[in-house]
Design an enzyme around this catalytic site. Structure first.
Site, mmCIF file in Angstrom:
data_model
loop_
_atom_site.group_PDB
_atom_site.id
_atom_site.type_symbol
_atom_site.label_atom_id
_atom_site.label_comp_id
_atom_site.label_asym_id
_atom_site.label_seq_id
_atom_site.Cartn_x
_atom_site.Cartn_y
_atom_site.Cartn_z
ATOM 1 N N THR A 28 -50.950 -7.502 6.851
ATOM 2 C CA THR A 28 -52.363 -7.537 7.250
ATOM 3 C C THR A 28 -53.109 -8.575 6.416
ATOM 4 O OG1 THR A 28 -52.300 -5.202 7.849
ATOM 5 C CG2 THR A 28 -54.473 -6.143 7.383
ATOM 6 N N SER A 30 -55.471 -12.578 6.508
ATOM 7 C CA SER A 30 -55.554 -13.877 7.180
ATOM 8 C C SER A 30 -54.263 -14.684 7.071
ATOM 9 C CB SER A 30 -56.723 -14.683 6.599
ATOM 10 O OG SER A 30 -56.534 -14.885 5.214
ATOM 11 N N LYS A 98 -52.882 -6.306 -4.043
ATOM 12 C CA LYS A 98 -53.150 -6.377 -2.607
ATOM 13 C C LYS A 98 -54.250 -5.388 -2.277
ATOM 14 C CE LYS A 98 -49.863 -6.364 0.353
ATOM 15 N NZ LYS A 98 -50.706 -7.337 1.096
ATOM 16 N N GLY A 99 -54.785 -5.474 -1.062
ATOM 17 C CA GLY A 99 -55.727 -4.469 -0.633
ATOM 18 C C GLY A 99 -57.157 -4.913 -0.507
ATOM 19 N N ARG A 100 -57.417 -6.193 -0.759
ATOM 20 C CA ARG A 100 -58.819 -6.638 -0.596
ATOM 21 C C ARG A 100 -59.197 -6.564 0.873
ATOM 22 N NH1 ARG A 100 -58.359 -11.098 -4.895
ATOM 23 N NH2 ARG A 100 -58.081 -9.715 -6.659
ATOM 24 N N GLY A 101 -58.175 -6.499 1.736
ATOM 25 C CA GLY A 101 -58.466 -6.326 3.157
ATOM 26 C C GLY A 101 -58.533 -4.851 3.544
ATOM 27 N N GLU A 107 -49.766 -0.639 3.824
ATOM 28 C CA GLU A 107 -48.938 -1.765 3.363
ATOM 29 C C GLU A 107 -47.918 -1.289 2.343
ATOM 30 O OE1 GLU A 107 -51.970 -4.365 1.918
ATOM 31 O OE2 GLU A 107 -52.010 -5.552 3.754
ATOM 32 N N LYS A 125 -53.714 -18.019 -5.117
ATOM 33 C CA LYS A 125 -53.496 -16.596 -5.440
ATOM 34 C C LYS A 125 -52.717 -16.410 -6.747
ATOM 35 C CE LYS A 125 -55.320 -15.500 -1.419
ATOM 36 N NZ LYS A 125 -54.631 -14.643 -0.442
HETATM 37 O O1 DER Z 1 -55.585 -6.727 1.915
HETATM 38 C C1 DER Z 1 -54.403 -7.109 1.812
HETATM 39 O O2 DER Z 1 -53.531 -6.459 1.240
HETATM 40 C C2 DER Z 1 -54.071 -8.509 2.273
HETATM 41 O O3 DER Z 1 -52.701 -8.638 2.572
HETATM 42 C C3 DER Z 1 -54.428 -9.425 1.122
HETATM 43 O O4 DER Z 1 -53.660 -9.010 0.042
HETATM 44 C C4 DER Z 1 -54.217 -10.882 1.440
HETATM 45 O O5 DER Z 1 -55.174 -11.230 2.394
HETATM 46 P P1 DER Z 1 -55.366 -12.748 2.819
HETATM 47 O O6 DER Z 1 -54.013 -13.210 3.312
HETATM 48 O O7 DER Z 1 -56.401 -12.692 3.892
HETATM 49 O O8 DER Z 1 -55.815 -13.506 1.581
#
Ligand code: DER
Length: 235
Positions: A28, A30, A98-101, A107, A125
């Site tokens: 999940t 972008s 992870k997890g900002r989304g 996940e 990153k």
């Molecule tokens: O929220 C999540 O775990 C996403 O995978 C994050 O870790 C990466 O999100 P991005 O590819 O939009 O930067």
């Protein structure tokens, strides 16, 4: 190259690891979006077949459905061949934030059930130590008495200058609600949190906590797309 172009380059490289007949964890965010799009393309072109996708969020479920990727879940497919997903931070030991989304729980469940977990990132990153970007370290918590849990999380890491904030959404600052009907508290650190395993154990010990965004010793490969090209880091 724009950041999104770098994300796409890393994503396409990761999809080279996909073989017909695989059960795939679909990430999940972008970056993972590009990988799921690419898998859909290869299926449509007949270059891949007999793929089953296990999505890591409702959002990815919708995207994969629209691409015609056959879908299942962990109940029917508890063993997964390969997962491809993004990350918010990657340290030199391939530990992740992870997890900002907002999808960290599903996940971590899916990626924890995979034989191989390929992480795809653009070079922005990469960090020296987790929590070092000054950006959020997400923790999924139950909504019940969330202030109580947020304060206990903040106190756990007071030596690292931790500030805990409930994630909100929309104009009127409603709490963000995850796919699992939980809340997220974002932790912000001023100093290094030190031993990651100890930090993980301490967080998970709090009764109101469901899961946190540190993915320790889970990634088997990290693909980094940068201005100077692609780097593949193996565990
Ligand atoms: O929220 C999540 O775990 C996403 O995978 C994050 O870790 C990466 O999100 P991005 O590819 O939009 O930067």
């Amino acid at each position: 190259l724009t950041q999104d172009e770098l994300k796409k380059i890393a994503a396409y490289k990761a999809v080279e690891y996909v073989e017909s007949g695989m059960v795939l964890g679909l990430g999940t965010g972008s970056t993972a979006k590009h990988a799921v799009d690419r898998i859909g393309d290869l299926l449509r072109q007949g270059k891949l077949h007999d793929i089953v996708g296990i999505p890591t969020s409702k959002k990815t479920h919708e995207q994969a459905l629209s691409l015609g990727i056959p879908l299942a879940d962990l109940d029917s497919h508890p063993a997964i061949d390969l997962a491809i997903d993004g990350a918010d931070e990657v340290d030199p030991h391939l530990n992740l934030v992870k997890g900002r989304g907002g999808s960290l729980l599903r996940e971590k469940m899916v990626e924890g059930a995979c034989r191989k977990f390929v992480v795809i990132v653009d070079e922005s990153k990469l960090v020296k130590h987790l929590g070092g970007s000054g950006l959020a370290m997400p923790v999924e918590i139950v909504p019940f008495c969330w202030k109580f849990t947020a304060n206990r999380l903040q106190n756990l890491f007071q030596d690292a200058g931790c500030v805990a904030k409930l994630r909100t959404c929309g104009a009127n600052g409603e709490p963000y609600v995850t796919d699992n009907r939980n809340y997220i508290v974002d932790l912000y650190f001023k100093e290094d949190i030190g031993d990651l395993k100890a930090a993980s154990d301490a967080i998970l010990h709090l009764a109101g906590v469901v899961e946190h965004g540190m993915f320790l010793d889970m990634a088997t490969t990290v693909i980094v797309a940068g201005e100077l090209g692609i780097t593949v880091k193996n565990k």
